[in-house]
Scaffold this motif. Structure first.
Motif, PDB file in Angstrom:
ATOM      1  N   GLU A 101       5.416   5.194  -0.789  1.00 43.38           N
ATOM      2  CA  GLU A 101       5.406   5.107   0.679  1.00 43.38           C
ATOM      3  C   GLU A 101       4.121   4.439   1.169  1.00 43.38           C
ATOM      4  N   ILE A 102       3.017   4.723   0.505  1.00 43.45           N
ATOM      5  CA  ILE A 102       1.755   4.070   0.865  1.00 43.45           C
ATOM      6  C   ILE A 102       1.862   2.568   0.646  1.00 43.45           C
ATOM      7  N   LEU A 103       2.486   2.172  -0.470  1.00 45.65           N
ATOM      8  CA  LEU A 103       2.619   0.754  -0.793  1.00 45.65           C
ATOM      9  C   LEU A 103       3.549   0.035   0.173  1.00 45.65           C
ATOM     10  N   ARG A 104       4.501   0.728   0.728  1.00 41.38           N
ATOM     11  CA  ARG A 104       5.371   0.102   1.716  1.00 41.38           C
ATOM     12  C   ARG A 104       4.575  -0.319   2.943  1.00 41.38           C
ATOM     13  N   ALA A 105       3.585   0.491   3.307  1.00 40.37           N
ATOM     14  CA  ALA A 105       2.755   0.174   4.471  1.00 40.37           C
ATOM     15  C   ALA A 105       1.593  -0.740   4.106  1.00 40.37           C
ATOM     16  N   CYS A 106       1.038  -0.550   2.914  1.00 37.10           N
ATOM     17  CA  CYS A 106      -0.147  -1.305   2.479  1.00 37.10           C
ATOM     18  C   CYS A 106       0.103  -1.789   1.043  1.00 37.10           C
ATOM     19  N   PRO A 107       0.820  -2.894   0.884  1.00 44.12           N
ATOM     20  CA  PRO A 107       1.280  -3.309  -0.447  1.00 44.12           C
ATOM     21  C   PRO A 107       0.156  -3.603  -1.437  1.00 44.12           C
ATOM     22  N   LYS A 108      -0.962  -4.110  -0.988  1.00 49.17           N
ATOM     23  CA  LYS A 108      -2.052  -4.480  -1.896  1.00 49.17           C
ATOM     24  C   LYS A 108      -3.029  -3.325  -2.060  1.00 49.17           C
TER      25      LYS A 108
ATOM     26  N   LYS B  16      -1.358  10.370   5.988  1.00 43.75           N
ATOM     27  CA  LYS B  16      -2.784  10.366   6.315  1.00 43.75           C
ATOM     28  C   LYS B  16      -3.523   9.235   5.610  1.00 43.75           C
ATOM     29  N   VAL B  17      -3.152   8.944   4.381  1.00 42.24           N
ATOM     30  CA  VAL B  17      -3.805   7.843   3.677  1.00 42.24           C
ATOM     31  C   VAL B  17      -3.547   6.526   4.398  1.00 42.24           C
ATOM     32  N   VAL B  18      -2.329   6.310   4.826  1.00 39.37           N
ATOM     33  CA  VAL B  18      -2.000   5.078   5.544  1.00 39.37           C
ATOM     34  C   VAL B  18      -2.786   4.997   6.845  1.00 39.37           C
ATOM     35  N   GLN B  19      -2.926   6.115   7.547  1.00 43.12           N
ATOM     36  CA  GLN B  19      -3.740   6.111   8.772  1.00 43.12           C
ATOM     37  C   GLN B  19      -5.160   5.638   8.488  1.00 43.12           C
ATOM     38  N   VAL B  20      -5.736   6.144   7.406  1.00 38.33           N
ATOM     39  CA  VAL B  20      -7.104   5.745   7.065  1.00 38.33           C
ATOM     40  C   VAL B  20      -7.172   4.268   6.701  1.00 38.33           C
ATOM     41  N   LEU B  21      -6.244   3.807   5.860  1.00 37.79           N
ATOM     42  CA  LEU B  21      -6.291   2.433   5.385  1.00 37.79           C
ATOM     43  C   LEU B  21      -6.055   1.424   6.502  1.00 37.79           C
ATOM     44  N   ARG B  22      -5.277   1.798   7.501  1.00 39.10           N
ATOM     45  CA  ARG B  22      -4.951   0.865   8.586  1.00 39.10           C
ATOM     46  C   ARG B  22      -6.032   0.795   9.666  1.00 39.10           C
ATOM     47  N   ASP B  23      -6.911   1.772   9.712  1.00 39.18           N
ATOM     48  CA  ASP B  23      -7.927   1.807  10.775  1.00 39.18           C
ATOM     49  C   ASP B  23      -9.307   1.881  10.125  1.00 39.18           C
ATOM     50  N   LYS B  24      -9.854   0.732   9.755  1.00 43.24           N
ATOM     51  CA  LYS B  24     -11.125   0.678   9.048  1.00 43.24           C
ATOM     52  C   LYS B  24     -12.272   1.214   9.895  1.00 43.24           C
TER      53      LYS B  24
END
Length: 349
Positions: free
Chosen positions: A195-202, A304-312
């Protein structure tokens, strides 16, 4: 590692440390390398008379004035020997382990609390001992584990590690540090990764640590076709440098005392996503220095991980506040000072 660092950090004008272990291993090697006199006194089962004799001889020969024991076996037998020999004991409990499961172990810890200064490494652990073991609340002290704020690693060193791990082609790095045992919950982080990779593939996940689940976790990664996004790094001596490469630190544990890995990640200025277990909620301010989530919940991890990765910008601010919190409340020096005061009180000043 707390034992080694504490023993080597006491004020040399007031204290002399010797370390006694039940067996050889990495801690024995570490204390010896630090120049701390270290002895191995093997214990062969409960009520080992030969161990008691050898330990008593060590205490006499080294003129030990205070015994500092760590965890159940050492706390129990150390307290018993201290009582017999008239040597005061500080007994530190680091985790919930298995001591509440059997009446004989609960009775042992009740005894320890009466004859020694019992210490828990978090308020949550203290309350567990009070409620599950039946130790009176006033007989348990709380001393938080502490860490130093590490100096920043050089850009050259970080670039070399990044190249060695092949991180250049990834935009985001998730990191977890901990032994690969069931209680650490790594399986739920792996389940959250698609699910994390779907939002942040790299994105790549770095798992630092070794343990009995390594093979099973690698099978899980392969079955989900995640091999290109997961690295099993095993034991590493350069954890502070690795932490510098993380964009977010994740700890999906099912149980904790007071996690040194979590403190070290926050000291490195990293936003954290950790389960709401043990002392984690005493360290992390939810939504401020990181996120607290339910255990065994891949969905919560990914969210929560996606929230962190998307908002530097928010991630950097969380990390900065986390570093400040560790400096204020969980410093290594504060931990050492508390224990030194206990040693002096126990030895009559």
């Amino acid at each position: 590692m707390i034992v080694k660092r504490l023993a080597s950090s006491l004020d040399p004008t007031r204290f002399r440390s010797v370390v006694c272990l039940f067996r050889a291993g990495w801690l024995y090697d570490a204390t010896r390398e630090s120049g701390i006199p270290t002895s191995i006194v093997p214990m062969n089962g409960a009520f080992d008379v030969s161990w008691a004799r050898a330990f008593a001889a060590l205490v006499r020969n080294e003129r030990v004035e205070v015994i500092h024991a760590h965890e159940f076996t050492a706390n129990t037998y150390g307290s018993l020997m201290g009582r017999v020999m008239g040597v005061p004991v500080v007994a530190t409990v680091h985790g919930k382990s298995y001591f509440a499961d059997q009446i004989k172990r609960r009775m042992a810890y009740r005894y320890v609390s009466r004859v020694s200064r019992m210490v828990a490494v978090s308020e949550d652990l203290k309350q567990f001992i009070v409620q599950r073991v039946g130790v009176a609340e006033q007989r348990i002290n709380v001393v938080y584990n502490g860490v130093d704020i590490a100096d920043a690693s050089s850009m050259e060193r970080l670039s070399a590690i990044r190249a060695d791990l092949g991180l250049e082609r990834y935009e985001h790095v998730i990191g977890a540090v901990g032994s690969l045992y069931p209680v650490k919950g790594h399986i739920h982080l792996i389940k959250a990764l698609p699910e994390i990779l779907r939002a942040c593939p790299k994105t790549i996940l770095l798992l630092v640590g070794q343990g009995e689940l390594e093979t099973a976790l690698k099978v899980e990664v392969a079955s989900r076709n995640l091999d290109a996004h997961v690295r099993f790094l095993g034991f590493r001596s350069d954890v502070p440098a690795l932490l510098s490469l993380f964009d977010v630190f994740v700890m999906p544990s099912l149980s904790e005392g007071l996690s040194m890995a979590l403190l070290e990640a926050m000291a490195a200025g990293k936003p954290v996503v950790v389960t709401r277990v043990g002392g984690n909620s005493e360290i992390v301010l939810d939504g401020d220095t990181g996120f607290l989530i339910d255990s065994e919940s891949p969905e919560s991890i990914s969210d929560k991980v996606v929230q962190v990765l998307r908002d530097k910008v928010r991630a950097v601010a969380m990390g900065d506040r986390g570093r400040g919190r560790v400096q204020d409340k969980f410093s290594f020096r504060a931990m050492v000072d508390r224990y030194q005061s206990y040693y002096e009180q126990a030895a009559g000043g």
